[in-house]
Each structure stands twice: as structure tokens, then as C-alpha cells.
Design an enzyme around this catalytic site. Structure first.
Site, PDB file in Angstrom:
ATOM      1  N   ASP A 194     -13.850  15.138  -3.657  1.00 20.81           N
ATOM      2  CA  ASP A 194     -14.006  16.468  -4.274  1.00 20.81           C
ATOM      3  C   ASP A 194     -15.317  16.415  -5.063  1.00 20.81           C
ATOM      4  O   ASP A 194     -16.067  15.441  -4.942  1.00 20.81           O
ATOM      5  CB  ASP A 194     -12.796  16.763  -5.179  1.00 20.81           C
ATOM      6  CG  ASP A 194     -12.525  18.261  -5.325  1.00 20.81           C
ATOM      7  OD1 ASP A 194     -13.492  19.027  -5.534  1.00 20.81           O
ATOM      8  OD2 ASP A 194     -11.348  18.655  -5.245  1.00 20.81           O
ATOM      9  N   LYS A 244       0.854  -1.192   0.000  1.00 22.55           N
ATOM     10  CA  LYS A 244       0.000   0.000   0.000  1.00 22.55           C
ATOM     11  C   LYS A 244       0.888   1.240   0.000  1.00 22.55           C
ATOM     12  O   LYS A 244       1.777   1.378   0.833  1.00 22.55           O
ATOM     13  CB  LYS A 244      -0.908   0.018   1.229  1.00 22.55           C
ATOM     14  CG  LYS A 244      -1.838   1.231   1.266  1.00 22.55           C
ATOM     15  CD  LYS A 244      -2.894   1.085   2.336  1.00 22.55           C
ATOM     16  CE  LYS A 244      -2.495   1.620   3.662  1.00 22.55           C
ATOM     17  NZ  LYS A 244      -2.416   3.091   3.758  1.00 22.55           N
ATOM     18  N   ASP A 252      -3.499   4.406  -1.871  1.00 21.24           N
ATOM     19  CA  ASP A 252      -4.512   4.866  -0.915  1.00 21.24           C
ATOM     20  C   ASP A 252      -4.499   6.395  -0.825  1.00 21.24           C
ATOM     21  O   ASP A 252      -3.859   6.954   0.065  1.00 21.24           O
ATOM     22  CB  ASP A 252      -4.195   4.223   0.441  1.00 21.24           C
ATOM     23  CG  ASP A 252      -5.232   4.532   1.501  1.00 21.24           C
ATOM     24  OD1 ASP A 252      -6.351   4.939   1.153  1.00 21.24           O
ATOM     25  OD2 ASP A 252      -4.908   4.350   2.693  1.00 21.24           O
ATOM     26  N   THR A 291     -11.239   5.326  11.266  1.00 22.57           N
ATOM     27  CA  THR A 291     -11.236   4.754  12.622  1.00 22.57           C
ATOM     28  C   THR A 291     -10.802   5.804  13.646  1.00 22.57           C
ATOM     29  O   THR A 291     -10.982   5.612  14.837  1.00 22.57           O
ATOM     30  CB  THR A 291     -10.319   3.515  12.692  1.00 22.57           C
ATOM     31  OG1 THR A 291      -9.137   3.783  11.960  1.00 22.57           O
ATOM     32  CG2 THR A 291     -10.994   2.299  12.098  1.00 22.57           C
ATOM     33  N   LYS A 319      -7.471   8.373  -1.008  1.00 19.90           N
ATOM     34  CA  LYS A 319      -8.716   8.860  -0.368  1.00 19.90           C
ATOM     35  C   LYS A 319      -9.277  10.112  -1.060  1.00 19.90           C
ATOM     36  O   LYS A 319      -9.402  11.173  -0.447  1.00 19.90           O
ATOM     37  CB  LYS A 319      -8.476   9.122   1.113  1.00 19.90           C
ATOM     38  CG  LYS A 319      -8.059   7.869   1.889  1.00 19.90           C
ATOM     39  CD  LYS A 319      -7.974   8.154   3.375  1.00 19.90           C
ATOM     40  CE  LYS A 319      -7.735   6.923   4.218  1.00 19.90           C
ATOM     41  NZ  LYS A 319      -6.404   6.299   4.061  1.00 19.90           N
ATOM     42  N   ARG A 333       3.411  -1.213  10.463  1.00 19.93           N
ATOM     43  CA  ARG A 333       4.561  -1.250  11.378  1.00 19.93           C
ATOM     44  C   ARG A 333       4.943  -2.627  11.897  1.00 19.93           C
ATOM     45  O   ARG A 333       6.143  -2.882  12.060  1.00 19.93           O
ATOM     46  CB  ARG A 333       4.329  -0.257  12.523  1.00 19.93           C
ATOM     47  CG  ARG A 333       4.455   1.186  12.035  1.00 19.93           C
ATOM     48  CD  ARG A 333       3.798   2.162  12.965  1.00 19.93           C
ATOM     49  NE  ARG A 333       2.345   2.017  12.940  1.00 19.93           N
ATOM     50  CZ  ARG A 333       1.516   2.752  13.667  1.00 19.93           C
ATOM     51  NH1 ARG A 333       1.987   3.674  14.480  1.00 19.93           N
ATOM     52  NH2 ARG A 333       0.216   2.571  13.570  1.00 19.93           N
TER      53      ARG A 333
END
Ligand code: C5P
Length: 239
Positions: free
Chosen positions: A64, A31, A59, A123, A61, A215
Site C-alpha cells: 500500500d 507460517k 505472511d 512464482t 504480503k 501440504r
């Protein structure tokens, strides 16, 4: 789908050095987020693929007016990526515009189209934020479920969601609707700033289509071993 490694690195060189460590014959799905894309530009995709074959989740996002999103998605469609994201809060017309743009860009480049995932509520949003700042007066779980249904109706191929939201989303969407879940931690890993986490095996059992793991792999002392363990936990929980 195999686990997706979040390449949350500040620069192209860090990302290419990281993917170079993996066995060339092992399929890899990564990603690329805003940090890396804004630092390196669209050439990040070809630069990563110059190192090794990769499936890429870009990614960004998008959010508009529909026309602008369609034109932006057209450019992403030409990159030959496998997955990308829009905010479902942009509405049905905007999601449909993103899908059209992706399809047109891929067709013009002669490539298979990327699948489109919608972001329901991040989240990082909680009930208090929804109620007081956005004046959305329903439980956050209902808001997430509703946006997943809106995204599906608009032609999105799936959503990004917390694994804990899987049952709610699965209840209102088709079986082949993708639910891609971040916030994954192997049982023995540090949680970091993620609040609600599940293990790869739990995500599989809850019906996740793919997990996104950053991570626990990128910061591991042995990233290859960490990936192997997560992949094993994820794939064996499916059978
Ligand atoms: O390092 P970690 O495993 O927490 O990385 C998770 C990745 O998934 C990050 O790139 C993060 O931005 C992304 N993500 C998330 N939660 C969401 C949406 C995306 O953690 N709701």
C-alpha cells in the site's frame, strides 16, 4: 533455521489441533497466511502460542502507500512474530516504511523485532504475464534479481523466492540476507499445484536460509514423521 510449516488451514481450531500433535520440547516454526489470519484475526498468534512455544512467520504480503504500510507493520510488530512479508513491487520507500513500523511496534511492546522479507515476483507470475500485463520488458530472472537488490537496499532482511532463483539472488545480496524458499517437495511426495519444486536437500545445497513446507506435512497420513524426515534431509544437507 528449521523448516517452516505452512499452516494453510481454514480455521483456528484446525491450526491449533495440528500444532498440538508435536512434541512440546521440539522447536517449531510455522507460517500463518492470509486465510487463517483473516478468518481468526490477530488473536491467532496468541491462540497458537497458548498451545505451545512457536516461532511464527506471518505472511500477509503488505502492499500500500508507505504511510499505511508503516502503520500496519507497527501493529504486526506488536504481535511478537519472527518473520513477515511485503511486496517488493511497492518500492524502496514502502519497504523501508514497513521495516520502521515493525521496529517501532516491537520496541513499544518490548519484544525483539520481526525480520522483514520481501516478495519479488510470485512464482505464479510467468514471463508472458510480466511482459504483456505488467509491461516489464526484461527476463523474469532479472526482474527477480533486481527486486531482491532493491529490497536489500531498502532495509529488508531477506526475500521469499523459488530455490531455483537462489544463485541469482545470492549474487547480488549480502551473505546474511535471508532467502526463504517455498515450493519444496521430498523426492517421493506429490507435487500438487507447485510447478517448479526442489527437495529439502537441494534447497540447502543451493543456499536457502529456510524452507517453507505445507501440504507434504499438513496432508501427510503421519505429519510428525513427514516433518521429521524433511527436517533430517534439510539439516544433514548443510554439513
Ligand atoms: O503446500 P505447499 O508446500 O505448496 O505450501 C507452500 C506455502 O508457501 C503456501 O503457504 C504458499 O502460499 C507459500 N508460497 C509459495 N510460493 C511462493 C510464495 C509463498 O508456495 N512464491
Amino acid at each position: 533455521m528449521q523448516p517452516i510449516i505452512a499452516l494453510d488451514f481454514p480455521a483456528l481450531e484446525d491450526a491449533t489441533a495440528f500444532v498440538r500433535r508435536f512434541d512440546l520440547h521440539q522447536p517449531l516454526f510455522v507460517k500463518v497466511g492470509m486465510e487463517l489470519f483473516y478468518a481468526s484475526g490477530p488473536q491467532i498468534i496468541s491462540a497458537l502460542r497458548a498451545v505451545r512455544p512457536l516461532n511464527i512467520f506471518l505472511d500477509l504480503k503488505l502492499h500500500d502507500i508507505p504511510h499505511t504500510v508503516e502503520r500496519a507493520a507497527y501493529q504486526l510488530g506488536r504481535l511478537g512474530i519472527q518473520l513477515t512479508t511485503v511486496h517488493a513491487a511497492g518500492g524502496q520507500q514502502m519497504i523501508a516504511a514497513a521495516k520502521r513500523g515493525l521496529l517501532a511496534g516491537a520496541a513499544d511492546a518490548g519484544l525483539p523485532p520481526a525480520r522483514l522479507l520481501a516478495i519479488t515476483h510470485l512464482t505464479s507470475s510467468d514471463q508472458a504475464m510480466l511482459t504483456t500485463e505488467l509491461q516489464i520488458d526484461v527476463p523474469i530472472a532479472s526482474a527477480v534479481q533486481h527486486l531482491a537488490a532493491v529490497a536489500q537496499a531498502a532495509g529488508a532482511d531477506g526475500v521469499v523466492a523459488s530455490a531455483q532463483e537462489l544463485p541469482l539472488i545470492r549474487a547480488v545480496t549480502a551473505p546474511d540476507f535471508l532467502v526463504v524458499t517455498p515450493g519444496i517437495r521430498p523426492a517421493d511426495a506429490a507435487v500438487g499445484d507447485q510447478v517448479r519444486v526442489v527437495t529439502p536437500a537441494e534447497a540447502a545445497r543451493l543456499g536457502s536460509s529456510a524452507i517453507v513446507v505445507g501440504r507434504p506435512i499438513t496432508q501427510a497420513s503421519d505429519p510428525l514423521a513427514a516433518y521429521r524426515q524433511i527436517n533430517q534431509e534439510w539439516s544433514t544437507a548443510h554439513v
